[in-house]
Design a protein around this motif. Structure first.
Motif, PDB file in Angstrom:
ATOM      1  N   ALA A 227       0.835  -1.202   0.000  1.00 61.07           N
ATOM      2  CA  ALA A 227       0.000   0.000   0.000  1.00 61.07           C
ATOM      3  C   ALA A 227       0.868   1.250   0.000  1.00 61.07           C
ATOM      4  N   LEU A 228       1.937   1.235   0.795  1.00 63.64           N
ATOM      5  CA  LEU A 228       2.830   2.394   0.844  1.00 63.64           C
ATOM      6  C   LEU A 228       3.586   2.559  -0.473  1.00 63.64           C
ATOM      7  N   VAL A 229       3.976   1.455  -1.074  1.00 63.85           N
ATOM      8  CA  VAL A 229       4.661   1.524  -2.365  1.00 63.85           C
ATOM      9  C   VAL A 229       3.725   2.123  -3.417  1.00 63.85           C
ATOM     10  N   PHE A 230       2.445   1.758  -3.368  1.00 62.92           N
ATOM     11  CA  PHE A 230       1.489   2.323  -4.322  1.00 62.92           C
ATOM     12  C   PHE A 230       1.373   3.835  -4.125  1.00 62.92           C
ATOM     13  N   ASN A 231       1.333   4.286  -2.879  1.00 65.15           N
ATOM     14  CA  ASN A 231       1.271   5.717  -2.610  1.00 65.15           C
ATOM     15  C   ASN A 231       2.491   6.422  -3.203  1.00 65.15           C
ATOM     16  N   ALA A 232       3.671   5.852  -2.977  1.00 68.38           N
ATOM     17  CA  ALA A 232       4.895   6.445  -3.517  1.00 68.38           C
ATOM     18  C   ALA A 232       4.888   6.431  -5.038  1.00 68.38           C
ATOM     19  N   PHE A 233       4.348   5.362  -5.628  1.00 70.41           N
ATOM     20  CA  PHE A 233       4.273   5.262  -7.085  1.00 70.41           C
ATOM     21  C   PHE A 233       3.399   6.372  -7.668  1.00 70.41           C
ATOM     22  N   VAL A 234       2.224   6.594  -7.053  1.00 74.23           N
ATOM     23  CA  VAL A 234       1.313   7.629  -7.551  1.00 74.23           C
ATOM     24  C   VAL A 234       1.994   8.985  -7.552  1.00 74.23           C
ATOM     25  N   TRP A 235       2.660   9.312  -6.444  1.00 76.59           N
ATOM     26  CA  TRP A 235       3.323  10.615  -6.380  1.00 76.59           C
ATOM     27  C   TRP A 235       4.560  10.666  -7.271  1.00 76.59           C
ATOM     28  N   GLY A 236       5.248   9.544  -7.417  1.00 72.75           N
ATOM     29  CA  GLY A 236       6.449   9.547  -8.249  1.00 72.75           C
ATOM     30  C   GLY A 236       6.165   9.738  -9.727  1.00 72.75           C
ATOM     31  N   VAL A 237       4.990   9.307 -10.183  1.00 67.53           N
ATOM     32  CA  VAL A 237       4.648   9.439 -11.612  1.00 67.53           C
ATOM     33  C   VAL A 237       3.545  10.471 -11.845  1.00 67.53           C
ATOM     34  N   SER A 238       3.147  11.214 -10.809  1.00 68.89           N
ATOM     35  CA  SER A 238       2.059  12.188 -10.971  1.00 68.89           C
ATOM     36  C   SER A 238       2.401  13.275 -11.980  1.00 68.89           C
ATOM     37  N   TRP A 239       3.704  13.490 -12.204  1.00 73.36           N
ATOM     38  CA  TRP A 239       4.099  14.522 -13.156  1.00 73.36           C
ATOM     39  C   TRP A 239       3.620  14.190 -14.576  1.00 73.36           C
ATOM     40  N   ILE A 240       3.426  12.907 -14.887  1.00 73.29           N
ATOM     41  CA  ILE A 240       3.046  12.521 -16.248  1.00 73.29           C
ATOM     42  C   ILE A 240       1.658  13.042 -16.611  1.00 73.29           C
ATOM     43  N   PRO A 241       0.602  12.737 -15.827  1.00 72.50           N
ATOM     44  CA  PRO A 241      -0.705  13.304 -16.185  1.00 72.50           C
ATOM     45  C   PRO A 241      -0.737  14.828 -16.094  1.00 72.50           C
ATOM     46  N   PHE A 242       0.020  15.413 -15.164  1.00 71.58           N
ATOM     47  CA  PHE A 242       0.048  16.877 -15.089  1.00 71.58           C
ATOM     48  C   PHE A 242       0.607  17.472 -16.376  1.00 71.58           C
ATOM     49  N   ARG A 243       1.643  16.873 -16.917  1.00 66.67           N
ATOM     50  CA  ARG A 243       2.220  17.400 -18.155  1.00 66.67           C
ATOM     51  C   ARG A 243       1.301  17.143 -19.348  1.00 66.67           C
ATOM     52  N   HIS A 244       0.594  16.022 -19.338  1.00 65.47           N
ATOM     53  CA  HIS A 244      -0.368  15.787 -20.413  1.00 65.47           C
ATOM     54  C   HIS A 244      -1.485  16.825 -20.369  1.00 65.47           C
ATOM     55  N   MET A 245      -1.978  17.125 -19.171  1.00 66.77           N
ATOM     56  CA  MET A 245      -3.035  18.123 -19.049  1.00 66.77           C
ATOM     57  C   MET A 245      -2.535  19.497 -19.483  1.00 66.77           C
TER      58      MET A 245
ATOM     59  N   VAL B 153      11.379   8.555  -4.953  1.00 68.63           N
ATOM     60  CA  VAL B 153      12.536   9.051  -5.708  1.00 68.63           C
ATOM     61  C   VAL B 153      12.851   8.093  -6.853  1.00 68.63           C
ATOM     62  N   LEU B 154      12.782   6.786  -6.578  1.00 68.62           N
ATOM     63  CA  LEU B 154      13.054   5.788  -7.613  1.00 68.62           C
ATOM     64  C   LEU B 154      12.031   5.867  -8.734  1.00 68.62           C
ATOM     65  N   PHE B 155      10.745   5.912  -8.390  1.00 70.24           N
ATOM     66  CA  PHE B 155       9.699   5.974  -9.406  1.00 70.24           C
ATOM     67  C   PHE B 155       9.819   7.254 -10.242  1.00 70.24           C
ATOM     68  N   ALA B 156      10.062   8.379  -9.567  1.00 67.33           N
ATOM     69  CA  ALA B 156      10.190   9.649 -10.281  1.00 67.33           C
ATOM     70  C   ALA B 156      11.402   9.638 -11.201  1.00 67.33           C
ATOM     71  N   SER B 157      12.512   9.113 -10.709  1.00 65.03           N
ATOM     72  CA  SER B 157      13.741   9.100 -11.500  1.00 65.03           C
ATOM     73  C   SER B 157      13.600   8.196 -12.720  1.00 65.03           C
ATOM     74  N   ALA B 158      13.109   6.969 -12.501  1.00 62.46           N
ATOM     75  CA  ALA B 158      13.002   6.020 -13.605  1.00 62.46           C
ATOM     76  C   ALA B 158      12.041   6.516 -14.681  1.00 62.46           C
ATOM     77  N   SER B 159      10.869   7.018 -14.256  1.00 67.47           N
ATOM     78  CA  SER B 159       9.880   7.459 -15.238  1.00 67.47           C
ATOM     79  C   SER B 159      10.337   8.705 -15.980  1.00 67.47           C
ATOM     80  N   SER B 160      10.939   9.645 -15.273  1.00 64.23           N
ATOM     81  CA  SER B 160      11.336  10.902 -15.916  1.00 64.23           C
ATOM     82  C   SER B 160      12.517  10.717 -16.854  1.00 64.23           C
ATOM     83  N   VAL B 161      13.466   9.876 -16.482  1.00 65.82           N
ATOM     84  CA  VAL B 161      14.606   9.618 -17.365  1.00 65.82           C
ATOM     85  C   VAL B 161      14.140   8.845 -18.597  1.00 65.82           C
ATOM     86  N   ALA B 162      13.260   7.870 -18.397  1.00 63.62           N
ATOM     87  CA  ALA B 162      12.766   7.069 -19.524  1.00 63.62           C
ATOM     88  C   ALA B 162      11.992   7.917 -20.520  1.00 63.62           C
TER      89      ALA B 162
END
Length: 303
Positions: free
Chosen positions: A5-23, A248-257
């Motif tokens: 559950a905590l990993v899911f919370n971190a995942f949502v925040w780590g990749v939240s930049w993607i939908p924000f940039r699409h919007m 940090v891991l989710f944000a880094s991996a998604s943003s670099v990719a």
């Protein structure tokens, strides 16, 4: 399950930049997006949990909590949309530093020598991250940098206020934070639009392009908050803090990719120092409880 559950919370925040940039690509500025998403959440929660409003009369500090949570989300959501995602997230994770200073000023909890050492380690990491060949001194060099630092400071203040308001009902605290996210972002969006700093709301006909992303992100925020409350209530605070660093891991991996960040040796080195300071804070324990305060810093992220 609590860890997942905590990993899911971190995942949502780590990749939240993607939908924000699409919007934003469809004309909806991230500040307006934040205001609209949280306004819908407040309306839904305020209706389904109407009794939660009563605590505001008994606990006026909930208003301060709302403001702190609002500035946290405003700064973070705006920053990850406009700047280098990894750089912003690392600056945001200066929370142990701000928490130690605010607890000293607001709660009278004097930092221990080890806490001061962790602060120095975190500051050293920031200096490494910010010092580029183009800067004469390692200070925030752009609006996203300043927003990331300010969001981390606001989050630390949010956690301090949560400690002072721990006697208030949990639903009322959550409602206050959601209200702050909607209100602060709404006022900032309106003021920024009036002064030409923020693009106005797109025409109603364009809603079909950004509305699905807003619905996806809003749903993610709601479930992330539920997962955070579930996981943090069932795991040790220091374990919660360490798991949340996976953001940090989710944000880094998604943003670099996706080409939204660049990882060079300087960012790796500075980021390592910042994360080490956060990990040190998470595992630290003292008889006086000072270090235990830092271990809880990620326990109540205002999703």
């Amino acid at each position: 399950m609590p860890a997942l559950a905590l990993v899911f919370n971190a995942f949502v925040w780590g990749v939240s930049w993607i939908p924000f940039r699409h919007m934003e690509g469809h004309g909806l500025h991230p500040v307006w997006a934040t205001a609209l998403i949280y306004a819908v959440i407040v309306l839904a929660m305020g209706w389904m949990r109407r009794h939660a409003w009563r605590a505001f009369a008994q606990w006026p500090g909930l208003v301060l909590l709302a403001l702190a949570a609002g500035f946290t989300n405003l700064g973070f959501n705006w920053a990850v949309t406009q700047g280098d995602v990894v750089r912003v997230v690392l600056l945001f994770y200066l929370m142990p530093l701000w928490s130690a200073l605010l607890a000293w000023l607001l709660l009278g909890e004097r930092p221990t020598p080890t806490a001061l050492a962790r602060m120095a380690l975190a500051l050293a990491g920031v200096a490494v991250v910010l010092k580029t060949p183009e800067t004469d001194w390692p200070v925030p060099a752009s609006l996203p940098d300043w927003l990331g630092v300010a969001a981390g400071f606001s989050f630390a203040l949010t956690n301090i206020l949560l400690r002072r308001l721990r006697g208030a009902p949990g639903e009322s605290r959550a409602l206050a934070m959601f209200c702050g996210c909607a209100g602060v972002a709404g006022l900032a969006a309106a003021a920024g639009t009036a002064f030409g700093a923020i693009t106005p709301l797109p025409a109603a006909g364009a809603a079909g392009a950004w509305l699905p992303w807003a619905a996806l992100l809003g749903t993610g925020f709601v479930f992330a908050n539920i997962c955070l409350q579930y996981g943090a209530a069932r795991m040790a605070a220091n374990v919660t803090a360490v798991i949340m660093l996976s953001e940090v891991l989710f944000a880094s991996a998604s943003s670099v990719a996706l080409g939204a960040a660049a990882l060079d040796a300087r960012v790796w080195a500075g980021g390592t120092l910042i994360v080490l300071a956060a990990l040190w804070s998470s595992f630290a324990r003292t008889n006086g409880g000072d270090d235990d305060r830092h271990s809880r810093i990620l326990e109540d992220k205002p999703s």
